[in-house]
Design an enzyme around this catalytic site. Sequence first.
Site, PDB file in Angstrom:
ATOM      1  CG  ASN A  70      32.192  83.366  74.252  1.00  0.00           C
ATOM      2  OD1 ASN A  70      33.144  82.523  74.698  1.00  0.00           O
ATOM      3  ND2 ASN A  70      31.682  83.380  73.408  1.00  0.00           N
ATOM      4  N   GLY A  82      43.495  75.951  75.487  1.00  0.00           N
ATOM      5  CA  GLY A  82      43.607  77.200  76.295  1.00  0.00           C
ATOM      6  C   GLY A  82      44.614  78.110  75.764  1.00  0.00           C
ATOM      7  CB  THR A  83      46.011  78.986  72.489  1.00  0.00           C
ATOM      8  OG1 THR A  83      44.355  79.214  71.851  1.00  0.00           O
ATOM      9  CG2 THR A  83      46.317  77.748  71.895  1.00  0.00           C
ATOM     10  CG  ASN A  84      41.384  82.549  73.113  1.00  0.00           C
ATOM     11  OD1 ASN A  84      41.721  83.737  72.563  1.00  0.00           O
ATOM     12  ND2 ASN A  84      40.840  81.611  72.324  1.00  0.00           N
ATOM     13  CE  LYS A  87      28.532  71.360  81.253  1.00  0.00           C
ATOM     14  NZ  LYS A  87      27.579  70.222  80.782  1.00  0.00           N
ATOM     15  CB  ILE A  88      24.670  76.105  77.815  1.00  0.00           C
ATOM     16  CG1 ILE A  88      24.668  75.552  76.340  1.00  0.00           C
ATOM     17  CG2 ILE A  88      23.656  77.353  77.915  1.00  0.00           C
ATOM     18  CD1 ILE A  88      25.104  76.253  75.270  1.00  0.00           C
ATOM     19  CG  LEU A  89      28.193  80.236  81.212  1.00  0.00           C
ATOM     20  CD1 LEU A  89      28.407  81.986  81.463  1.00  0.00           C
ATOM     21  CD2 LEU A  89      28.615  79.503  82.225  1.00  0.00           C
ATOM     22  CG  HIS A 131      31.744  83.460  67.928  1.00  0.00           C
ATOM     23  ND1 HIS A 131      31.431  82.054  68.369  1.00  0.00           N
ATOM     24  CD2 HIS A 131      31.541  83.666  66.863  1.00  0.00           C
ATOM     25  CE1 HIS A 131      31.023  81.529  67.187  1.00  0.00           C
ATOM     26  NE2 HIS A 131      30.879  82.514  66.211  1.00  0.00           N
TER      27      HIS A 131
END
Length: 208
Positions: free
Chosen positions: A108, A12-14, A92-94, A110
């Site tokens: 998102n 959770g650094t982002n 997870k894939i949405l 990346h």
Amino acid sequence: MKKIGVLVSGGGTNLQAILDARTNGTIKSGAVACVISSSSKAYALERAKNAGVPAECISGKDYPDVASYDEALLAMLQKYEIDVIVLAGFLKILGEKVIHAYQNKIINVHPSLIPSFCGDGYYGLKVHEAALAYGVKVTGATVHFVNEVTDGGAIILQKAVNILPEDTAETLQKRVMKEAEHIILPQATELVCADKVEICGRTVQIKQ
Ligand code: GRF
């Protein structure tokens, strides 16, 4: 004021960068209304609690397929009346229900300069290992809209990071986070919350 839902799976650094950006004024047009983790062990949940933000877990283990996970996720997002979704290390894939309900409202981060080193199988350290194996001299991070294609949506912001001769995947991952992800993810979150992005095909234009 937009209600932001941050989806996480790990450290959770982002997420922390987004929470800090709300405090330091980089994010003015939205506030984090809930953090949803796909893992009960994610340290990101602690970060949410420390910031006084509701923290929820929807574990992948409890749902047999993408469609049922997607329904549970959509219900949770609706419960908190979320306007904008930020994927911050969400593994997870949405599913299509969430993607359709939040078209052009999901972003998102990346850890590469898309379209390099992205798509299925490129996550975590694997992205940086691939960049080093290819021998590129510059990598970085990308914030993009989420559509049905993994890492395939229109690009909002990118930031480059130089690769150093002594870099390992681990040192590169840390630098890309600090010098790129943690800067452009809060910036892009603010732009989307402030309705300052216009999508023209694959091109995102930033309104002044
Ligand atoms: C980041 O590198 C992000 O780009 C990727 O997963 C990692 C999450 O790290 N999608 P953190 O949980 O935000 O620390």
